[in-house]
Design a protein around this motif. Structure first.
Motif, PDB file in Angstrom:
ATOM      1  N   ALA A   1      12.934  19.422  -0.782  1.00 54.61           N
ATOM      2  CA  ALA A   1      12.398  20.566  -1.015  1.00 54.61           C
ATOM      3  C   ALA A   1      12.245  21.085  -2.406  1.00 54.61           C
ATOM      4  CB  ALA A   1      13.074  21.726  -0.222  1.00 54.61           C
ATOM      5  N   ASP A   2      13.155  20.794  -3.411  1.00 53.55           N
ATOM      6  CA  ASP A   2      13.172  21.238  -4.813  1.00 53.55           C
ATOM      7  C   ASP A   2      11.930  20.184  -5.767  1.00 53.55           C
ATOM      8  OD1 ASP A   2      14.574  19.180  -4.833  1.00 53.55           O
ATOM      9  OD2 ASP A   2      16.344  20.137  -5.982  1.00 53.55           O
ATOM     10  N   GLY A   3      11.428  19.222  -4.947  1.00 54.06           N
ATOM     11  CA  GLY A   3      10.570  18.391  -5.623  1.00 54.06           C
ATOM     12  C   GLY A   3      11.220  16.711  -6.079  1.00 54.06           C
ATOM     13  N   ARG A   4      12.396  16.933  -5.897  1.00 54.05           N
ATOM     14  CA  ARG A   4      13.014  15.616  -6.467  1.00 54.05           C
ATOM     15  C   ARG A   4      12.707  14.519  -5.135  1.00 54.05           C
ATOM     16  NH1 ARG A   4      18.872  15.770  -5.456  1.00 54.05           N
ATOM     17  NH2 ARG A   4      18.543  17.418  -4.021  1.00 54.05           N
ATOM     18  N   PRO A   5      12.298  13.157  -5.964  1.00 52.22           N
ATOM     19  CA  PRO A   5      11.860  12.190  -4.975  1.00 52.22           C
ATOM     20  C   PRO A   5      13.201  11.650  -4.088  1.00 52.22           C
ATOM     21  CG  PRO A   5      12.002  11.267  -7.251  1.00 52.22           C
ATOM     22  CD  PRO A   5      12.473  12.758  -7.248  1.00 52.22           C
ATOM     23  N   ALA A   6      12.821  11.076  -2.961  1.00 49.24           N
ATOM     24  CA  ALA A   6      13.661  10.430  -2.030  1.00 49.24           C
ATOM     25  C   ALA A   6      14.150   9.216  -2.448  1.00 49.24           C
ATOM     26  CB  ALA A   6      13.004  10.605  -0.516  1.00 49.24           C
ATOM     27  N   PRO A   7      15.344   8.732  -2.164  1.00 51.12           N
ATOM     28  CA  PRO A   7      15.738   7.546  -2.676  1.00 51.12           C
ATOM     29  C   PRO A   7      15.006   6.309  -1.917  1.00 51.12           C
ATOM     30  CG  PRO A   7      17.423   8.487  -1.222  1.00 51.12           C
ATOM     31  CD  PRO A   7      16.368   9.542  -1.534  1.00 51.12           C
ATOM     32  N   LEU A   8      14.760   5.334  -2.622  1.00 52.02           N
ATOM     33  CA  LEU A   8      14.065   4.037  -1.937  1.00 52.02           C
ATOM     34  C   LEU A   8      14.819   3.451  -0.809  1.00 52.02           C
ATOM     35  CD1 LEU A   8      12.688   2.517  -5.059  1.00 52.02           C
ATOM     36  CD2 LEU A   8      11.395   3.998  -3.744  1.00 52.02           C
TER      37      LEU A   8
ATOM     38  N   GLY B   1       0.765  -1.057  -0.006  1.00 49.59           N
ATOM     39  CA  GLY B   1       0.097   0.006  -0.013  1.00 49.59           C
ATOM     40  C   GLY B   1       0.930   1.169   0.100  1.00 49.59           C
ATOM     41  N   PRO B   2       0.275   2.527   0.150  1.00 52.60           N
ATOM     42  CA  PRO B   2       1.134   3.665  -0.047  1.00 52.60           C
ATOM     43  C   PRO B   2       1.900   4.006   1.009  1.00 52.60           C
ATOM     44  CG  PRO B   2      -1.494   4.000  -0.043  1.00 52.60           C
ATOM     45  CD  PRO B   2      -1.077   2.626  -0.251  1.00 52.60           C
ATOM     46  N   LEU B   3       1.312   3.244   2.167  1.00 56.36           N
ATOM     47  CA  LEU B   3       2.359   3.721   3.288  1.00 56.36           C
ATOM     48  C   LEU B   3       3.467   3.140   3.519  1.00 56.36           C
ATOM     49  CD1 LEU B   3      -0.418   3.930   6.415  1.00 56.36           C
ATOM     50  CD2 LEU B   3       0.817   5.801   5.015  1.00 56.36           C
ATOM     51  N   THR B   4       3.525   1.924   2.744  1.00 56.25           N
ATOM     52  CA  THR B   4       5.037   0.952   2.638  1.00 56.25           C
ATOM     53  C   THR B   4       5.556   1.465   1.355  1.00 56.25           C
ATOM     54  OG1 THR B   4       3.462  -0.877   1.810  1.00 56.25           O
ATOM     55  CG2 THR B   4       4.172  -0.802   4.153  1.00 56.25           C
ATOM     56  N   ASP B   5       4.993   1.457   0.397  1.00 58.67           N
ATOM     57  CA  ASP B   5       5.640   1.688  -0.959  1.00 58.67           C
ATOM     58  C   ASP B   5       6.106   2.947  -1.561  1.00 58.67           C
ATOM     59  OD1 ASP B   5       5.172  -1.106  -1.411  1.00 58.67           O
ATOM     60  OD2 ASP B   5       3.133  -0.698  -2.191  1.00 58.67           O
ATOM     61  N   LEU B   6       5.299   4.117  -1.017  1.00 58.83           N
ATOM     62  CA  LEU B   6       5.861   5.342  -1.343  1.00 58.83           C
ATOM     63  C   LEU B   6       6.769   5.996  -0.339  1.00 58.83           C
ATOM     64  CD1 LEU B   6       2.369   6.989  -1.997  1.00 58.83           C
ATOM     65  CD2 LEU B   6       4.036   6.030  -3.478  1.00 58.83           C
ATOM     66  N   PRO B   7       7.587   6.851  -0.843  1.00 61.11           N
ATOM     67  CA  PRO B   7       8.774   7.356   0.207  1.00 61.11           C
ATOM     68  C   PRO B   7       8.037   8.185   1.116  1.00 61.11           C
ATOM     69  CG  PRO B   7       8.780   8.564  -2.157  1.00 61.11           C
ATOM     70  CD  PRO B   7       7.764   7.372  -2.068  1.00 61.11           C
ATOM     71  N   ASP B   8       8.639   8.299   2.558  1.00 57.40           N
ATOM     72  CA  ASP B   8       8.380   9.026   3.659  1.00 57.40           C
ATOM     73  C   ASP B   8       8.443  10.734   3.567  1.00 57.40           C
ATOM     74  OD1 ASP B   8       7.757   6.827   4.588  1.00 57.40           O
ATOM     75  OD2 ASP B   8       9.588   6.582   5.826  1.00 57.40           O
ATOM     76  N   TRP B   9       9.555  10.954   2.412  1.00 58.53           N
ATOM     77  CA  TRP B   9       9.568  12.347   2.486  1.00 58.53           C
ATOM     78  C   TRP B   9      10.435  12.703   0.923  1.00 58.53           C
ATOM     79  CZ3 TRP B   9      14.865  13.220   1.147  1.00 58.53           C
ATOM     80  CH2 TRP B   9      15.716  12.315   1.282  1.00 58.53           C
ATOM     81  N   SER B  10      10.449  13.917   0.550  1.00 61.44           N
ATOM     82  CA  SER B  10      11.241  14.230  -0.756  1.00 61.44           C
ATOM     83  C   SER B  10      11.698  15.509  -0.428  1.00 61.44           C
ATOM     84  CB  SER B  10       9.981  14.450  -1.748  1.00 61.44           C
ATOM     85  OG  SER B  10       9.349  15.500  -1.472  1.00 61.44           O
TER      86      SER B  10
END
Length: 130
Positions: free
Chosen positions: A57-64, A46-55
């Protein structure tokens, strides 16, 4: 000294109204989650386990995270296996169809090799068909 403490504890437990249970506890909401098509615990998918916890500030995604990478790799392996098994099933169906066609051709060939009526029998057969 140990004997009076032990008897005191045993007598207190006998007088208490609480019951000790040895059965395993059920996770809260497991039945509701299953009914709504969600994993039985909140940490399986689900989204709580699959999506990153943070990103950033400039919008880049966090590393997995390690767990997210592991789950992603497990899903890829499962997808590859599904595709491989599906192609094996398709090949099996094609071979079965080819065998059926070969059996039909063999049957027709055997019928063509049978003795054919001659003379009076051929004339009788032609008159019946006409």
């Amino acid at each position: 000294m140990a004997a009076p403490v032990r008897t005191l504890c045993c007598s207190v437990l006998r007088l208490s109204s609480r019951q000790f249970s040895t059965t395993c506890g059920v996770q809260g909401g497991e039945k509701w989650r299953k009914e709504h098509g969600i994993s039985k615990s909140g940490t399986e998918y689900g989204p709580l386990t699959d999506l990153p916890d943070w990103s950033f500030a400039d919008g880049r995604p966090a590393p997995l995270l390690k767990g997210q990478l592991r789950r992603k790799q497990e899903r890829e392996v499962l997808a590859r296996r599904i595709v491989m098994l599906d192609s094996e099933v398709d090949r099996g169906i094609e071979k079965w169809n080819e065998k059926q066609e070969a059996a039909e051709r063999m049957e027709e060939h055997k019928k063509s090799l049978l003795l054919k009526p001659k003379g009076k029998l051929l004339i009788k057969k032609q008159t019946k068909n006409s």
